[in-house]
Design an enzyme around this catalytic site. Structure first.
Site, PDB file in Angstrom:
ATOM      1  NE  ARG A 167      -0.848   0.172   4.923  1.00  0.00           N
ATOM      2  CZ  ARG A 167      -1.476   0.277   6.110  1.00  0.00           C
ATOM      3  NH1 ARG A 167      -2.714   0.167   6.233  1.00  0.00           N
ATOM      4  NH2 ARG A 167      -0.721   0.018   7.367  1.00  0.00           N
TER       5      ARG A 167
ATOM      6  CG  ASN B 160      -4.560   5.238   6.676  1.00  0.00           C
ATOM      7  OD1 ASN B 160      -5.556   5.515   7.424  1.00  0.00           O
ATOM      8  ND2 ASN B 160      -3.960   4.443   6.848  1.00  0.00           N
ATOM      9  CD  GLU B 161      -1.443   5.005  10.180  1.00  0.00           C
ATOM     10  OE1 GLU B 161      -0.691   4.118   9.881  1.00  0.00           O
ATOM     11  OE2 GLU B 161      -1.691   5.006  11.337  1.00  0.00           O
TER      12      GLU B 161
ATOM     13  CD  GLU C 268      -5.843   3.317  11.937  1.00  0.00           C
ATOM     14  OE1 GLU C 268      -4.847   2.662  12.314  1.00  0.00           O
ATOM     15  OE2 GLU C 268      -5.842   3.957  10.807  1.00  0.00           O
TER      16      GLU C 268
ATOM     17  CD1 TRP D 245       1.121  -2.885  12.505  1.00  0.00           C
ATOM     18  CD2 TRP D 245       2.730  -2.274  13.812  1.00  0.00           C
ATOM     19  NE1 TRP D 245       0.612  -1.780  13.235  1.00  0.00           N
ATOM     20  CE2 TRP D 245       1.679  -1.555  14.144  1.00  0.00           C
ATOM     21  CE3 TRP D 245       4.031  -1.921  14.519  1.00  0.00           C
ATOM     22  CZ2 TRP D 245       1.663  -0.306  15.097  1.00  0.00           C
ATOM     23  CZ3 TRP D 245       4.140  -0.960  15.269  1.00  0.00           C
ATOM     24  CH2 TRP D 245       2.915  -0.355  15.745  1.00  0.00           C
TER      25      TRP D 245
ATOM     26  CD  GLU E 123      -3.072  -3.928   8.447  1.00  0.00           C
ATOM     27  OE1 GLU E 123      -2.487  -3.268   8.697  1.00  0.00           O
ATOM     28  OE2 GLU E 123      -4.266  -3.586   8.127  1.00  0.00           O
TER      29      GLU E 123
ATOM     30  CG  HIS F  44      -4.193  -5.331  13.605  1.00  0.00           C
ATOM     31  ND1 HIS F  44      -5.078  -4.819  14.458  1.00  0.00           N
ATOM     32  CD2 HIS F  44      -2.978  -4.327  13.499  1.00  0.00           C
ATOM     33  CE1 HIS F  44      -4.561  -3.583  15.003  1.00  0.00           C
ATOM     34  NE2 HIS F  44      -3.521  -3.496  14.532  1.00  0.00           N
TER      35      HIS F  44
HETATM   36  C1  GLA Z   1      -2.269   1.877  10.537  1.00  0.00           C
HETATM   37  C2  GLA Z   1      -3.157   1.902   9.422  1.00  0.00           C
HETATM   38  C3  GLA Z   1      -4.322   0.812   9.430  1.00  0.00           C
HETATM   39  C4  GLA Z   1      -3.577  -0.421   9.860  1.00  0.00           C
HETATM   40  C5  GLA Z   1      -3.012  -0.203  11.353  1.00  0.00           C
HETATM   41  C6  GLA Z   1      -2.675  -1.609  11.874  1.00  0.00           C
HETATM   42  O1  GLA Z   1      -2.578   2.418  11.751  1.00  0.00           O
HETATM   43  O2  GLA Z   1      -3.738   3.067   9.335  1.00  0.00           O
HETATM   44  O3  GLA Z   1      -4.861   0.881   8.159  1.00  0.00           O
HETATM   45  O4  GLA Z   1      -2.828  -0.847   9.147  1.00  0.00           O
HETATM   46  O5  GLA Z   1      -2.105   0.542  11.059  1.00  0.00           O
HETATM   47  O6  GLA Z   1      -1.849  -1.323  13.330  1.00  0.00           O
END
Ligand code: GLA
Ligand code: ZN
Length: 664
Positions: A113, A151-152, A310, A318, A358, A361
């Protein structure tokens, strides 16, 4: 301007929701379980570009329409993603220029990604087009509460070194320096024959035979943060145009290894601040690092409420070992964020994936389904949040400021500094931990911020300082300022202030250091007050300051290690060494006592939020007990989770939380 997801009643509670990973037959159960868990807000579509725009310009909104309709029928609000976080394979195949390049010239492929270059015109154009298509499609959708852009940003690719980035970097440098001469001067290119004679010669800091140029590295960090920010604002502007009443955010990641973005600049561009936080499962003091993150996010939000976008219910895939959270931990974590100003906490993610990277997770609904400890704890906190709606909009009280600077963090993270054992983040966290243990709530502020409202302030390794005047004024006006080593060493370009360390702060602190004396690996030095230093010492002499502690052994025996300089109505402390544990606690408590800051209770995390109820001022004391034994606190009012009256004292059960509304 709308500054909170619309239509969310009470504290926000929910998760990332990825219905596209599941057959539609699962969706009805999803919504039923969300209702059971009290979920009122979910983020939808963050990684669904490839399923929305299935090929260039061909959109398939049907599934998303149905997913949003169903959520709306279930009373769940939607933080709708612009889905631009992960470009689909058709895009990177047709336009390989979208792919980012490492410093060594390796082009990163799709298949994971975030495989995009921040300077790719194609990526930007396609991302903005997708954001517009989504905004136009869902502008009237009744579930739409907020926009979640990207995202991030910078999580995986925060720096790209490709030719397009070279061009963009030059444009950014031209805007900053105008001409090549000031750039040569700022970067100190007289060193190692690096002088630039034309703009074409200027490159991103790609792989080189030896150490790179510090000025170039620092400016590239600044440029890269700005380049990603431009991607965010390009999407945001389209969303604001098409759906003016819908607030726009993107999820930050303020702590730990990332640190790639200068969030002080970013925070000014979002309609509300949101953050992602994951505890490091193997850190026994992970709840303190969580508190650091939460306070830093509140600082970015300028003291206004913010959203935890989140965190995890349990294991984080991870990390090297996916340790499960302890029973009660997701609850404590959630309440810690709320205590520190979050008006809601969401998880990654709603339903644990059965495929993809994931799978392991944790989520609100685990692989094992709702008949699980995790889901029961989720239901419990959901029900408790419903009793805390009155907290929404209230603010957090703090008496101490900590100056946090991503640019100093970048500069100190460069190679060839006096020791490889120093980490800006660990250092700031060590100072914060001492404040946390003293029970004091901390506001994070940017460099140069007005500190006059704070009884005390801490400057951990504020390395890049052009001018110490704001800090001098603060101390003269009565402030108590604790400055630590590696502060004030260079100007904003990274040029060392001459005449002795700590350069810009020498006068204010009344000290002068001739030479740094970092310690060898694992080495420790004793101080004459019984404390211990690791990592760092320096050969310092006072020029007006009072000596509080000196080295008791080693090559600097007798040399001052901790000093205080009274000035005007205040005082400035200098910590010249890597004081550990108890010693750091004592120093910080000394500063707090001098400033008249009352200490909080031991062993229980206590934060006070203040606001109004029925027109009258009230406060809420949120207490989280991370220990194994019950604790007692002075309090009066109503404990909102149990509904019981509190007269004088409240018990915070081992591993538990209380929220007491009081009249003041
Ligand atoms: C990040 C991402 C999420 C996911 C989480 C897993 O925060 O924004 O999409 O991958 O990590 O911890
Ligand atoms: Zn690039």
């Amino acid at each position: 301007m709308t500054t909170w997801p619309t239509g969310v009643r009470g504290l926000a509670w929910g998760a990332d929701h990825n219905p596209e990973q599941w057959p539609e037959s699962v969706w009805a159960e999803d919504v039923a379980l969300m209702r059971r868990a009290g979920v009122n807000l979910v983020s939808v579509g963050i990684f669904s570009w490839a399923l929305i725009e299935v090929e260039e310009g061909r959109y398939e909104f049907g599934w998303l329409d149905r997913a949003l309709d169903r959520l709306h029928e279930g009373g769940v609000r939607v933080d709708l993603a612009t889905a631009t976080a992960s470009p689909p394979p058709w895009l990177t195949t047709a336009y390989p220029e979208v792919l980012p390049e490492t410093a060594g010239g390796v082009r990163l492929s799709h298949g994971s990604r975030q495989s995009y270059c921040p300077s790719s015109g194609v990526y930007r154009e396609k991302a903005v087009a997708l954001a517009r298509a989504l905004a136009e499609r869902y502008r009237e959708h009744p579930a739409l509460a907020a926009w979640h852009v990207g995202n991030e940003y910078g999580c995986h690719v925060s720096r790209c070194f490709c030719d397009r980035c070279a061009v963009a970097f030059r444009a950014w440098l031209r805007a900053r320096y105008g001409d090549l001469e000031p750039l040569n001067e700022a970067w100190g290119t007289a060193f190692w024959s690096q002088r630039y004679g034309s703009w074409e010669q200027v490159l991103p800091p790609r792989a080189t035979p030896s150490l790179g140029n510090p000025g170039q590295l620092l400016d590239f960090d600044r440029f890269s943060s700005d380049a990603l920010l431009e991607l965010f604002t390009a999407e945001r502007d389209v969303l604001r145009e098409v759906t003016p009443g819908v607030p726009v955010t993107t999820n930050f990641m303020v702590t730990w290894t990332f640190g790639a973005l200068d969030y002080w600049r970013w925070a000014a561009e979002v309609d509300f601040v949101s953050n992602d936080h994951y505890t490091r499962a193997e850190d026994p003091e992970r709840h303190v690092e969580l508190a650091f993150s939460a306070d830093l996010v509140r600082g970015l939000a300028g003291g206004r409420p913010w959203l935890l976008m989140e965190h995890s219910t349990s294991a984080v895939n991870w990390q090297r070992r996916n340790l499960a959270k302890e029973p009660g931990e997701l609850r404590r974590n959630s309440f810690q964020h709320v205590a520190r100003g979050a008006d809601g906490t969401l998880f990654f993610q709603w339903r644990q994936s059965r495929a993809g990277a994931e799978r392991y997770h944790s989520a609100m609904v685990p692989h094992a389904g709702p008949d699980t400890r995790v889901f029961r704890e989720v239901e419990r906190v959901g029900a408790e949040y419903a009793r805390l709606a009155e907290l929404v909009g209230s603010t957090v009280e703090a008496s101490v400021a900590l100056v946090y600077d991503w640019q100093s963090r970048w500069a100190l993270g460069q190679p060839a500094h006096p020791t490889a054992d120093f980490s800006y983040q660990d250092h700031a966290l060590a100072l914060y931990r001492a404040l946390w243990r003293a029970g004091v709530t901390v506001d994070f502020v940017p460099p140069g911020a007005d500190l006059s409202g704070y009884a005390a302030a801490v400057l951990p390794a504020l390395y890049l300082v052009d001018d110490a005047t704001p800090y001098e004024r603060y101390v003269e006006g009565g402030g108590r300022l604790l400055v630590t080593y590696l502060s004030g060493i260079t100007d904003g370009r990274g040029h060392v202030h001459l005449g002795g360390y700590p350069g810009a702060f020498r006068e204010l602190l009344g000290v002068r250091t001739e030479e740094f004396h970092p310690l060898g690996e694992g080495a420790a030095v004793a101080l004459d007050d019984g404390s211990t230093a690791r990592v760092w010492t320096e050969d310092l002499r006072t020029e007006g300051a009072e000596v509080l502690a000196s080295y008791a052994d080693g090559p600097l025996a007798g040399v001052p290690a901790v000093t205080r300089n009274d000035r005007g109505d205040g005082a400035a402390w200098y910590l010249a060494c890597g004081l550990t544990g108890d010693g750091l606690d004592r120093l910080v408590r000394g500063v707090l006592a001098h400033a008249g800051v009352p200490r909080g209770p031991e062993g229980v995390e206590v934060v006070r939020r203040r606001g109004e109820r029925a027109g009258a001022p009230v406060s809420w004391l949120v207490a989280v007990n991370h220990g194994g034994g019950d604790a007692e606190l002075p309090a009066a009012g109503v404990e909102l989770l149990s509904g019981e009256r509190v007269t004088g004292r409240v018990v915070v059960p081992a591993g538990g939380v209380v929220v007491v509304r009081g009249e003041v």
